[in-house]
Design a protein around this motif. Structure first.
Motif, PDB file in Angstrom:
ATOM      1  N   PHE A 198       0.830  -1.196   0.000  1.00 27.42           N
ATOM      2  CA  PHE A 198       0.000   0.000   0.000  1.00 27.42           C
ATOM      3  C   PHE A 198       0.869   1.251   0.000  1.00 27.42           C
ATOM      4  O   PHE A 198       1.962   1.254   0.576  1.00 27.42           O
ATOM      5  N   SER A 199       0.375   2.296  -0.641  1.00 31.35           N
ATOM      6  CA  SER A 199       1.086   3.571  -0.666  1.00 31.35           C
ATOM      7  C   SER A 199       1.176   4.149   0.743  1.00 31.35           C
ATOM      8  O   SER A 199       0.362   3.815   1.618  1.00 31.35           O
ATOM      9  N   PRO A 200       2.148   5.029   0.995  1.00 31.93           N
ATOM     10  CA  PRO A 200       2.305   5.598   2.338  1.00 31.93           C
ATOM     11  C   PRO A 200       1.064   6.290   2.873  1.00 31.93           C
ATOM     12  O   PRO A 200       0.815   6.274   4.086  1.00 31.93           O
ATOM     13  N   ASP A 201       0.256   6.893   1.995  1.00 33.52           N
ATOM     14  CA  ASP A 201      -0.948   7.578   2.461  1.00 33.52           C
ATOM     15  C   ASP A 201      -2.141   6.638   2.586  1.00 33.52           C
ATOM     16  O   ASP A 201      -3.227   7.058   3.010  1.00 33.52           O
ATOM     17  N   GLY A 202      -1.972   5.363   2.222  1.00 32.15           N
ATOM     18  CA  GLY A 202      -3.018   4.372   2.398  1.00 32.15           C
ATOM     19  C   GLY A 202      -4.116   4.378   1.359  1.00 32.15           C
ATOM     20  O   GLY A 202      -5.079   3.614   1.478  1.00 32.15           O
ATOM     21  N   ARG A 203      -3.994   5.184   0.315  1.00 36.36           N
ATOM     22  CA  ARG A 203      -5.075   5.336  -0.658  1.00 36.36           C
ATOM     23  C   ARG A 203      -4.994   4.375  -1.830  1.00 36.36           C
ATOM     24  O   ARG A 203      -5.978   4.178  -2.551  1.00 36.36           O
ATOM     25  N   PHE A 204      -3.813   3.767  -2.042  1.00 34.56           N
ATOM     26  CA  PHE A 204      -3.620   2.927  -3.226  1.00 34.56           C
ATOM     27  C   PHE A 204      -2.927   1.617  -2.860  1.00 34.56           C
ATOM     28  O   PHE A 204      -2.061   1.587  -1.984  1.00 34.56           O
ATOM     29  N   MET A 205      -3.335   0.550  -3.561  1.00 37.89           N
ATOM     30  CA  MET A 205      -2.686  -0.752  -3.418  1.00 37.89           C
ATOM     31  C   MET A 205      -1.993  -1.093  -4.728  1.00 37.89           C
ATOM     32  O   MET A 205      -2.564  -0.936  -5.816  1.00 37.89           O
ATOM     33  N   TYR A 206      -0.759  -1.582  -4.614  1.00 40.07           N
ATOM     34  CA  TYR A 206       0.039  -1.963  -5.774  1.00 40.07           C
ATOM     35  C   TYR A 206       0.300  -3.460  -5.714  1.00 40.07           C
ATOM     36  O   TYR A 206       0.714  -3.989  -4.682  1.00 40.07           O
ATOM     37  N   VAL A 207       0.034  -4.144  -6.824  1.00 37.21           N
ATOM     38  CA  VAL A 207       0.147  -5.597  -6.894  1.00 37.21           C
ATOM     39  C   VAL A 207       1.036  -5.972  -8.068  1.00 37.21           C
ATOM     40  O   VAL A 207       0.876  -5.429  -9.175  1.00 37.21           O
ATOM     41  N   ILE A 208       1.980  -6.884  -7.851  1.00 39.74           N
ATOM     42  CA  ILE A 208       2.817  -7.372  -8.937  1.00 39.74           C
ATOM     43  C   ILE A 208       2.351  -8.772  -9.304  1.00 39.74           C
ATOM     44  O   ILE A 208       2.149  -9.622  -8.431  1.00 39.74           O
ATOM     45  N   SER A 209       2.135  -9.007 -10.598  1.00 37.46           N
ATOM     46  CA  SER A 209       1.622 -10.287 -11.085  1.00 37.46           C
ATOM     47  C   SER A 209       2.733 -11.056 -11.782  1.00 37.46           C
ATOM     48  O   SER A 209       3.277 -10.609 -12.791  1.00 37.46           O
ATOM     49  N   GLU A 210       3.022 -12.223 -11.238  1.00 37.22           N
ATOM     50  CA  GLU A 210       4.194 -12.998 -11.633  1.00 37.22           C
ATOM     51  C   GLU A 210       4.160 -13.471 -13.083  1.00 37.22           C
ATOM     52  O   GLU A 210       5.155 -13.372 -13.806  1.00 37.22           O
ATOM     53  N   LEU A 211       3.022 -14.002 -13.532  1.00 37.72           N
ATOM     54  CA  LEU A 211       2.981 -14.645 -14.847  1.00 37.72           C
ATOM     55  C   LEU A 211       2.623 -13.700 -15.987  1.00 37.72           C
ATOM     56  O   LEU A 211       3.007 -13.942 -17.131  1.00 37.72           O
ATOM     57  N   LYS A 212       1.885 -12.642 -15.712  1.00 37.07           N
ATOM     58  CA  LYS A 212       1.544 -11.671 -16.756  1.00 37.07           C
ATOM     59  C   LYS A 212       2.544 -10.519 -16.825  1.00 37.07           C
ATOM     60  O   LYS A 212       2.472  -9.685 -17.732  1.00 37.07           O
ATOM     61  N   ASN A 213       3.453 -10.462 -15.845  1.00 36.96           N
ATOM     62  CA  ASN A 213       4.506  -9.442 -15.846  1.00 36.96           C
ATOM     63  C   ASN A 213       3.956  -8.022 -15.909  1.00 36.96           C
ATOM     64  O   ASN A 213       4.325  -7.235 -16.785  1.00 36.96           O
ATOM     65  N   TYR A 214       3.061  -7.712 -14.969  1.00 37.61           N
ATOM     66  CA  TYR A 214       2.626  -6.324 -14.878  1.00 37.61           C
ATOM     67  C   TYR A 214       2.351  -5.940 -13.426  1.00 37.61           C
ATOM     68  O   TYR A 214       2.193  -6.793 -12.550  1.00 37.61           O
ATOM     69  N   LEU A 215       2.327  -4.621 -13.210  1.00 33.73           N
ATOM     70  CA  LEU A 215       1.929  -4.030 -11.942  1.00 33.73           C
ATOM     71  C   LEU A 215       0.497  -3.528 -12.074  1.00 33.73           C
ATOM     72  O   LEU A 215       0.135  -2.933 -13.092  1.00 33.73           O
ATOM     73  N   SER A 216      -0.304  -3.774 -11.055  1.00 39.75           N
ATOM     74  CA  SER A 216      -1.677  -3.275 -11.036  1.00 39.75           C
ATOM     75  C   SER A 216      -1.807  -2.238  -9.932  1.00 39.75           C
ATOM     76  O   SER A 216      -1.261  -2.410  -8.836  1.00 39.75           O
ATOM     77  N   VAL A 217      -2.526  -1.179 -10.231  1.00 37.26           N
ATOM     78  CA  VAL A 217      -2.774  -0.115  -9.262  1.00 37.26           C
ATOM     79  C   VAL A 217      -4.268  -0.091  -8.942  1.00 37.26           C
ATOM     80  O   VAL A 217      -5.103   0.000  -9.852  1.00 37.26           O
ATOM     81  N   TYR A 218      -4.600  -0.190  -7.646  1.00 35.27           N
ATOM     82  CA  TYR A 218      -5.979  -0.129  -7.188  1.00 35.27           C
ATOM     83  C   TYR A 218      -6.144   1.046  -6.226  1.00 35.27           C
ATOM     84  O   TYR A 218      -5.261   1.304  -5.397  1.00 35.27           O
ATOM     85  N   SER A 219      -7.258   1.727  -6.310  1.00 32.21           N
ATOM     86  CA  SER A 219      -7.617   2.669  -5.250  1.00 32.21           C
ATOM     87  C   SER A 219      -8.228   1.877  -4.109  1.00 32.21           C
ATOM     88  O   SER A 219      -8.815   0.803  -4.317  1.00 32.21           O
ATOM     89  N   TYR A 220      -8.083   2.393  -2.888  1.00 36.15           N
ATOM     90  CA  TYR A 220      -8.658   1.724  -1.717  1.00 36.15           C
ATOM     91  C   TYR A 220      -9.401   2.729  -0.859  1.00 36.15           C
ATOM     92  O   TYR A 220      -8.923   3.828  -0.596  1.00 36.15           O
ATOM     93  N   ASP A 221     -10.586   2.321  -0.380  1.00 35.42           N
ATOM     94  CA  ASP A 221     -11.371   3.138   0.544  1.00 35.42           C
ATOM     95  C   ASP A 221     -12.115   2.197   1.485  1.00 35.42           C
ATOM     96  O   ASP A 221     -12.918   1.371   1.058  1.00 35.42           O
ATOM     97  N   GLY A 222     -11.821   2.299   2.771  1.00 37.58           N
ATOM     98  CA  GLY A 222     -12.528   1.496   3.763  1.00 37.58           C
ATOM     99  C   GLY A 222     -13.255   2.344   4.770  1.00 37.58           C
ATOM    100  O   GLY A 222     -13.581   1.876   5.873  1.00 37.58           O
ATOM    101  N   SER A 223     -13.541   3.585   4.400  1.00 34.22           N
ATOM    102  CA  SER A 223     -14.081   4.557   5.357  1.00 34.22           C
ATOM    103  C   SER A 223     -15.485   4.214   5.835  1.00 34.22           C
ATOM    104  O   SER A 223     -15.882   4.596   6.938  1.00 34.22           O
TER     105      SER A 223
END
Length: 351
Positions: A198-223
């Motif tokens: 997760f980003s330092p401010d907690g707003r985004f999640m970053y995921v690395i995918s082993e077989l497709k060789n890409y990074l995914s960026v997700y927004s996050y909100d649990g408010s």
């Protein structure tokens, strides 16, 4: 006097000559590391420090081994705790160091343990065996939990399952240490989500995918008490010219969170990305070779000037100077030999 740092490298011990954990003195001024000693832990495939840098935890064949980090960087063994399952592959803790979360690649299990006041690992409070079938024999066919972390607000636990292409979301009860499945992020088929941060401010999640060789960026909100994730971007972990056989491996942030780093096995490279702090979106700056094979872990030293790569297949660590104004990095010292390294925890030492 400036801050002092030590690095702890976990290695397999079933082949080679490693004892388990190699302690390294870190020279942040010159971007180098020097072996100090080794500590015996059987197959220390992952090591992780507490958020305050006071304790170090290591995977072992028969559970989790805990250490107190001493002012000079040495380790004082505190004890061992069972996870009542097959050997884990990843460790994370909450901010207050009250709970530990262990991911199980081999049995697809997430284990939650309560921490003792002295920093050692205590009793198991909950566990979850994931189920399901993927599509590729073995690697992407059965559940393999490769990473589990709390969301920054510590309301939910996210567990990446590269075997069935999902990230399971659990509600976390801090009082009891129990988890309850509430949602799942269904990733692209045969993408194999490996690690998440997760980003330092907690707003985004970053995921690395082993077989497709890409990074995914997700927004996050649990408010509102429910986890909301929205996919914003996918971006390749390799450059325009790359090896035909690749597996995305490590995922790290730069020191200030403005850079994202990833590594690629096969291509044997590190990619560096600018991160827009407002939108979370990544822009690739450069992907360059690491002068080794299978960079299982990578990182940026304090100060942001130097990079390191933990190269499993060549049993080395390699070190680089990052030149941001020219978008490249170069190796500035000889490789450091460490048998079968898997990961590195770089820790600011207590005074």
């Amino acid at each position: 006097m400036g801050k002092k740092y030590a690095a702890y490298v976990g290695s397999y011990t079933y082949i080679g000559n490693s004892k388990g954990i190699t302690i390294l003195d870190v020279d942040t001024e010159n971007g180098t590391m020097k072996k100090k000693k080794e500590v015996r832990v059987n197959n220390a495939s992952y090591v992780s420090a507490s958020r305050d840098g006071r304790w170090l935890y290591s995977i072992a064949d028969d559970g989790i081994v805990s250490f107190r980090i001493l002012p000079g960087g040495d380790l004082e063994r505190m004890g061992k705790a069972s996870i009542r399952g097959m050997r884990g592959c990843h460790i994370s803790t909450d901010h207050a160091n009250q709970y530990m979360f262990v991911s199980g690649y081999h049995d697809g299990k997430v284990t939650v343990l309560r921490m003792n006041e002295d920093g050692s690992v205590g009793e198991i409070t909950d566990g979850f065996y994931d189920k399901g079938i993927g599509s590729i024999a073995e690697r992407n066919f059965r559940p393999h939990i490769s990473c589990s972390r709390l969301t920054p607000d510590e309301k939910f636990l996210c567990a990446a399952n590269l075997g069935i292409d999902q990230i399971k979301i659990f509600r976390f009860n801090r009082e009891t240490g129990r988890i309850k499945l509430v949602d799942a992020i269904r990733c692209e088929l045969e993408s194999a989500p490996r690690f998440l941060r997760f980003s330092p401010d907690g707003r985004f999640m970053y995921v690395i995918s082993e077989l497709k060789n890409y990074l995914s960026v997700y927004s996050y909100d649990g408010s509102d008490g429910y986890p909301k994730f929205e996919l914003l971007q996918t971006i390749s972990t390799v450059g325009k010219k790359h090896s035909n056989v690749n597996a995305a491996a490590a995922l790290r942030f730069g020191q200030d969170g403005k850079l994202v780093l990833c590594s690629n096995a096969g291509d044997n490279s590190i990619g560096i990305y600018d991160r827009d702090e407002t939108t979370g979106i990544l822009t690739q700056r450069v992907v360059l070779p690491i002068s080794g094979e299978y960079p299982k872990d990578i990182g940026m030293m304090p100060g942001g000037k130097y990079l390191y790569s933990v190269n499993h297949e060549t049993s080395t660590m390699t070190f680089f100077t990052w030149v941001p104004e020219k978008n490249y990095f170069y190796m500035h010292t000889a490789p450091l030999r460490i048998d079968q390294p898997n990961c590195c925890a770089l820790v600011e030492l207590p005074e």
